[in-house]
Design a protein around this motif. Structure first.
Motif, PDB file in Angstrom:
ATOM      1  N   ALA A  84       0.820  -1.215   0.000  1.00 34.98           N
ATOM      2  CA  ALA A  84       0.000   0.000   0.000  1.00 34.98           C
ATOM      3  C   ALA A  84       0.853   1.265   0.000  1.00 34.98           C
ATOM      4  CB  ALA A  84      -0.938   0.006   1.202  1.00 34.98           C
ATOM      5  N   ASN A  85       1.899   1.280   0.822  1.00 37.53           N
ATOM      6  CA  ASN A  85       2.738   2.476   0.883  1.00 37.53           C
ATOM      7  C   ASN A  85       3.530   2.696  -0.398  1.00 37.53           C
ATOM      8  OD1 ASN A  85       2.034   3.441   3.480  1.00 37.53           O
ATOM      9  ND2 ASN A  85       3.276   1.830   4.403  1.00 37.53           N
ATOM     10  N   ASP A  86       3.778   1.629  -1.131  1.00 40.53           N
ATOM     11  CA  ASP A  86       4.489   1.782  -2.393  1.00 40.53           C
ATOM     12  C   ASP A  86       3.692   2.652  -3.366  1.00 40.53           C
ATOM     13  OD1 ASP A  86       5.678  -0.495  -1.028  1.00 40.53           O
ATOM     14  OD2 ASP A  86       6.705  -0.941  -2.898  1.00 40.53           O
ATOM     15  N   PHE A  87       2.413   2.318  -3.549  1.00 38.38           N
ATOM     16  CA  PHE A  87       1.672   3.144  -4.507  1.00 38.38           C
ATOM     17  C   PHE A  87       1.286   4.492  -3.926  1.00 38.38           C
ATOM     18  CE2 PHE A  87      -2.495   2.415  -2.765  1.00 38.38           C
ATOM     19  CZ  PHE A  87      -2.690   1.054  -2.564  1.00 38.38           C
ATOM     20  N   LEU A  88       1.120   4.593  -2.611  1.00 40.85           N
ATOM     21  CA  LEU A  88       0.838   5.899  -2.018  1.00 40.85           C
ATOM     22  C   LEU A  88       2.020   6.847  -2.191  1.00 40.85           C
ATOM     23  CD1 LEU A  88      -1.033   4.913   1.274  1.00 40.85           C
ATOM     24  CD2 LEU A  88      -2.008   5.972  -0.778  1.00 40.85           C
TER      25      LEU A  88
END
Length: 195
Positions: free
Chosen positions: A81-85
């Motif tokens: 999730a943090n990768d695309f955020l």
């Protein structure tokens, strides 16, 4: 055949760690409580770190595994999730998750891969991210829980004040929905161990 006294490692980011929640409302605690209804000795260890990307998760995984006193019967891998955020390259996300699945396999630890989906507002840019978890689950032959936040994402009443992180009610729903997948993965692990 279910695993006796199952030990589950929940490895992920803030969604696993319980960002903004009381300790007893974090996902591993909620899942452990549900598992114990059928297997009283079940343990789910919280190995979530808020803010983790797949890069930081990949970096800390070998140290974590070497420090464990007991080999997990199952690991739930929840990252991405943090990768695309943060707008990170989906190719790097894929490489990192692939490497972590190899690390778990080399350690003899079965994995339930918890999928993540990019927000719809990203449009076509979401597609490369959304393909990562299903592709890797198929490639490594591991079970996939398609979307960790299934049933809760986009519902304001299930979100903390930051508008991003799930609240306690949301995490309780996440744990309830993923429970059958965890139990099936543990049964498969037990069958393999007995073979």
């Amino acid at each position: 055949m279910p695993v006796q006294r199952p030990f589950v490692l929940a490895f992920g980011d803030s969604l696993t760690a319980g960002y903004g929640l009381a300790r007893d409302d974090a996902f591993p605690v909620r899942l452990q409580s549900l598992l114990r209804a059928r297997q009283p000795d079940a343990v789910v260890q919280n190995a979530g770190v808020s803010g983790d990307t797949t890069t930081s998760g990949r970096a800390r995984l070998p140290r974590l595994l070497s420090a464990l006193r007991q080999r997990p019967d199952l690991a739930i891998l929840e990252l991405g999730a943090n990768d695309f955020l943060q707008g990170l390259d989906p190719a790097r996300t894929r490489q990192n998750l692939d490497a972590m699945l190899v690390t778990f396999a080399d350690s003899g630890i079965p994995v339930l891969l918890a999928g993540m989906r990019a927000p719809p507002f990203l449009g076509a840019a979401a597609a490369p991210f959304n393909a990562i978890h299903p592709d890797l689950a198929a490639r490594h032959g591991v079970p996939l829980y398609p979307f960790f936040l299934d049933g809760v994402v986009g519902r304001r009443e299930l979100t903390l004040a930051d508008g991003i992180h799930p609240n306690a009610a949301a995490i309780a729903e996440v744990a309830r929905r993923i429970l059958p997948h965890v139990e099936r993965a543990l049964s498969a692990a037990g069958a393999r161990a007995a073979a």
